[in-house]
Write an enzyme that holds these catalytic residues in place. Structure first.
Site, PDB file in Angstrom:
ATOM      1  N   LYS A 114       0.395  -1.191  -0.026  1.00  0.00           N
ATOM      2  CA  LYS A 114       0.169  -0.237  -0.361  1.00  0.00           C
ATOM      3  C   LYS A 114       0.681   1.692   0.030  1.00  0.00           C
ATOM      4  O   LYS A 114       0.924   2.363  -0.297  1.00  0.00           O
ATOM      5  CB  LYS A 114      -1.441   0.036   0.719  1.00  0.00           C
ATOM      6  CG  LYS A 114      -2.126  -0.667   0.798  1.00  0.00           C
ATOM      7  CD  LYS A 114      -3.399  -0.646   1.834  1.00  0.00           C
ATOM      8  CE  LYS A 114      -4.544  -1.419   1.804  1.00  0.00           C
ATOM      9  NZ  LYS A 114      -5.357  -1.510   2.259  1.00  0.00           N
ATOM     10  N   LYS A 198      -4.954  -8.830  -5.982  1.00  0.00           N
ATOM     11  CA  LYS A 198      -6.589  -8.841  -5.460  1.00  0.00           C
ATOM     12  C   LYS A 198      -7.696  -7.905  -5.727  1.00  0.00           C
ATOM     13  O   LYS A 198      -7.227  -7.767  -6.042  1.00  0.00           O
ATOM     14  CB  LYS A 198      -6.579  -9.687  -3.878  1.00  0.00           C
ATOM     15  CG  LYS A 198      -5.989  -7.952  -3.447  1.00  0.00           C
ATOM     16  CD  LYS A 198      -6.481  -7.936  -1.862  1.00  0.00           C
ATOM     17  CE  LYS A 198      -7.097  -7.016  -1.218  1.00  0.00           C
ATOM     18  NZ  LYS A 198      -7.141  -6.273   0.326  1.00  0.00           N
ATOM     19  N   LYS A 201     -10.930  -2.346  -3.477  1.00  0.00           N
ATOM     20  CA  LYS A 201     -12.127  -1.197  -4.367  1.00  0.00           C
ATOM     21  C   LYS A 201     -10.996  -0.192  -4.266  1.00  0.00           C
ATOM     22  O   LYS A 201     -11.712   0.310  -4.832  1.00  0.00           O
ATOM     23  CB  LYS A 201     -12.461  -0.703  -1.758  1.00  0.00           C
ATOM     24  CG  LYS A 201     -13.020  -1.880  -1.330  1.00  0.00           C
ATOM     25  CD  LYS A 201     -13.695  -1.470  -0.244  1.00  0.00           C
ATOM     26  CE  LYS A 201     -13.886  -2.341   1.099  1.00  0.00           C
ATOM     27  NZ  LYS A 201     -12.312  -1.747   2.093  1.00  0.00           N
TER      28      LYS A 201
HETATM   29  N1  AQP Z   1     -10.268  -9.916  -2.804  1.00  0.00           N
HETATM   30  C1  AQP Z   1     -10.021 -10.570  -1.951  1.00  0.00           C
HETATM   31  N2  AQP Z   1     -10.768 -11.385  -1.568  1.00  0.00           N
HETATM   32  C2  AQP Z   1     -10.748 -12.420  -0.445  1.00  0.00           C
HETATM   33  N3  AQP Z   1     -10.846 -11.345   0.802  1.00  0.00           N
HETATM   34  C3  AQP Z   1     -11.130  -9.582   0.578  1.00  0.00           C
HETATM   35  N4  AQP Z   1     -11.123  -8.971   1.832  1.00  0.00           N
HETATM   36  C4  AQP Z   1     -10.337  -8.225   0.858  1.00  0.00           C
HETATM   37  N5  AQP Z   1     -10.405  -7.929  -0.818  1.00  0.00           N
HETATM   38  C5  AQP Z   1     -10.559  -9.233  -0.492  1.00  0.00           C
HETATM   39  C6  AQP Z   1     -11.826  -9.138   2.618  1.00  0.00           C
HETATM   40  O1  AQP Z   1     -12.496  -8.157   2.875  1.00  0.00           O
HETATM   41  C7  AQP Z   1     -12.184  -7.515   4.542  1.00  0.00           C
HETATM   42  C8  AQP Z   1     -12.740  -6.622   4.230  1.00  0.00           C
HETATM   43  O2  AQP Z   1     -11.524  -5.550   4.322  1.00  0.00           O
HETATM   44  P1  AQP Z   1     -10.791  -3.584   3.988  1.00  0.00           P
HETATM   45  O3  AQP Z   1     -12.432  -3.463   3.068  1.00  0.00           O
HETATM   46  O4  AQP Z   1     -11.199  -3.602   5.310  1.00  0.00           O
HETATM   47  O5  AQP Z   1     -10.158  -4.069   3.352  1.00  0.00           O
HETATM   48  P2  AQP Z   1      -9.222  -4.690   2.468  1.00  0.00           P
HETATM   49  O6  AQP Z   1      -8.388  -6.214   2.937  1.00  0.00           O
HETATM   50  O7  AQP Z   1      -7.166  -3.382   2.395  1.00  0.00           O
HETATM   51  O8  AQP Z   1      -9.329  -4.341   1.223  1.00  0.00           O
HETATM   52  P3  AQP Z   1      -9.858  -3.850  -0.534  1.00  0.00           P
HETATM   53  O9  AQP Z   1     -10.793  -3.983  -1.091  1.00  0.00           O
HETATM   54  O10 AQP Z   1      -8.438  -4.398  -0.999  1.00  0.00           O
HETATM   55  O11 AQP Z   1     -10.364  -2.316  -0.063  1.00  0.00           O
HETATM   56  P4  AQP Z   1      -8.804  -1.307  -0.419  1.00  0.00           P
HETATM   57  O12 AQP Z   1      -8.459  -1.049  -1.495  1.00  0.00           O
HETATM   58  O13 AQP Z   1      -9.246   0.182   0.657  1.00  0.00           O
HETATM   59  O14 AQP Z   1      -7.732  -1.357   0.215  1.00  0.00           O
HETATM   60  C9  AQP Z   1     -11.305  -8.380   4.973  1.00  0.00           C
HETATM   61  O15 AQP Z   1     -11.168  -9.444   5.569  1.00  0.00           O
HETATM   62  C10 AQP Z   1     -10.696  -8.637   3.974  1.00  0.00           C
HETATM   63  O16 AQP Z   1      -9.658  -9.820   4.108  1.00  0.00           O
END
Ligand code: AQP
Length: 334
Positions: A114, A198, A201
């Site tokens: 990140k 992955k 968002k």
């Molecule tokens: N691609 C994914 N596959 C499986 N699980 C996922 N999670 C996130 N992306 C995937 C799971 O969703 C939960 C919430 O995640 P989060 O939004 O708190 O944080 P993150 O993991 O950082 O998700 P993003 O989508 O990548 O968000 P941004 O882009 O804002 O950083 C967690 O349990 C995560 O494992």
């Protein structure tokens, strides 16, 4: 020793909740609330480790709450609240900052991903984010944490912090060591544009993900454009090793149809990916359309959503304050 099973997990209100969040986390949240006491948190303080427009953040907290409810979380069964409204999270995070080690944080791969190439410019918050995550979990003495595979390393750090606290303050078993609950079949949903990354968002291209709020037309377009493979679907899983996008589509299909990947592959072997895409579009629309509609409906009544968070905050605060009292005592604070 605290033997009571308690689930805690959080989702960042950074907009565009997607199929990865749904299959990696939310679906699991819903099934767990049938068996255990559960606390689900909109982790707004984690979101601000990367700059958030204040208006967007405000709306995203409500939208994440609506997504919790629309996927089936029940505020009468689970505690649903936003992190910043229970001040114990930041108080415990400070205490745990003093327990956690710089060497441990230096190993966190999500910070490296990140922060990008210029780490000097990343916020201090982004660097110590895993300590706040440990505080979120340990504040409630949670025993189980449903997360996607991307969070496994942070969970291991939470266990290390809990263990060091218990040892440093001579209080064996004071904090339970939280167990990750990671979905077996699809622990990581990948981007529709690049199967090595992955689904996320914050990825710029909206075509990389299926959002929970996407309508049937958008889902159809995104799956049509998703990267797959020019060869037909092979007969064996091993032949998909170097085809991450094709494997991702087949895995999503297998998860949504509750069928094993081997079964899906043998059912579809020899067919073109366009065949899989048509069927996949259909199952995604069936699964997510009602969720998307419910989110839109819930978002029309913001005071209802705020009230859910307020009631959840009251319940969470009672547990947090009780535990914090004991934590302060353990470390000698007056
Ligand atoms: N691609 C994914 N596959 C499986 N699980 C996922 N999670 C996130 N992306 C995937 C799971 O969703 C939960 C919430 O995640 P989060 O939004 O708190 O944080 P993150 O993991 O950082 O998700 P993003 O989508 O990548 O968000 P941004 O882009 O804002 O950083 C967690 O349990 C995560 O494992």
């Amino acid at each position: 020793m605290n033997k009571k099973k308690l689930v805690f997990s959080g989702v960042q209100p950074t907009g565009n909740l997607h199929l990865g969040n749904y299959l990696g986390a939310l679906k699991n949240f819903v099934s767990l609330q049938k068996e255990m006491e559960c606390i689900y948190c909109v982790v707004d303080l984690h979101a601000i480790t990367v700059f958030q427009d204040p208006n967007h953040l405000h709306n995203n907290v409500l939208e994440t709450t609506a997504s919790f409810l629309a996927t089936g979380l029940d505020p009468n069964k689970s505690i649903i609240f936003n992190q910043s409204s229970v001040s114990g999270h930041t108080e415990l995070a400070w205490i745990l900052n003093c327990v956690s080690r710089i060497g441990w944080l230096n190993r966190m791969t999500q910070f490296k991903d990140k922060a990008g190439s210029d780490k000097e410019k990343a916020s201090v918050g982004l660097y110590i984010y895993p300590n706040l995550m440990a505080a979120d979990i340990l504040l409630y003495k949670a025993t189980h944490v449903p997360v996607g595979a991307d969070q496994k390393q942070h969970l291991e750090l939470s266990r290390d912090i809990a263990q060091k606290f218990n040892k440093d303050f001579n209080c064996k078993d004071f904090f339970p060591l939280p167990e990750p609950l990671i979905p077996k079949n699809i622990s990581r949903v990948m981007s529709l544009r690049d199967g090595t990354k992955k689904m996320s968002k914050s990825e710029e291209s909206d075509y990389s993900r299926i959002n929970l709020k996407d309508n049937a037309d958008e889902i159809n377009k995104k799956i049509k454009k998703a990267k797959s493979d020019s060869d037909s679907i092979p007969e064996e899983k091993q032949l998909l090793e170097n085809k991450p996008e094709a494997l991702n589509l087949l895995t999503i299909y297998s998860e949504l149809t509750n069928s094993s990947l081997d079964n899906v592959i043998s059912e579809m072997a020899g067919k073109e990916y366009s065949f899989l895409k048509t069927k996949l579009t259909e199952v995604i629309i069936n699964e997510l359309s009602p969720v998307g509609k419910e989110i839109q409906k819930l978002l029309k009544d913001k005071s209802y959503l705020k009230n859910i968070l307020k009631k959840g905050t009251e319940k969470a605060n009672i547990i947090a304050e009780e535990n914090l009292k004991n934590i302060r005592e353990k470390i000698g604070l007056i």
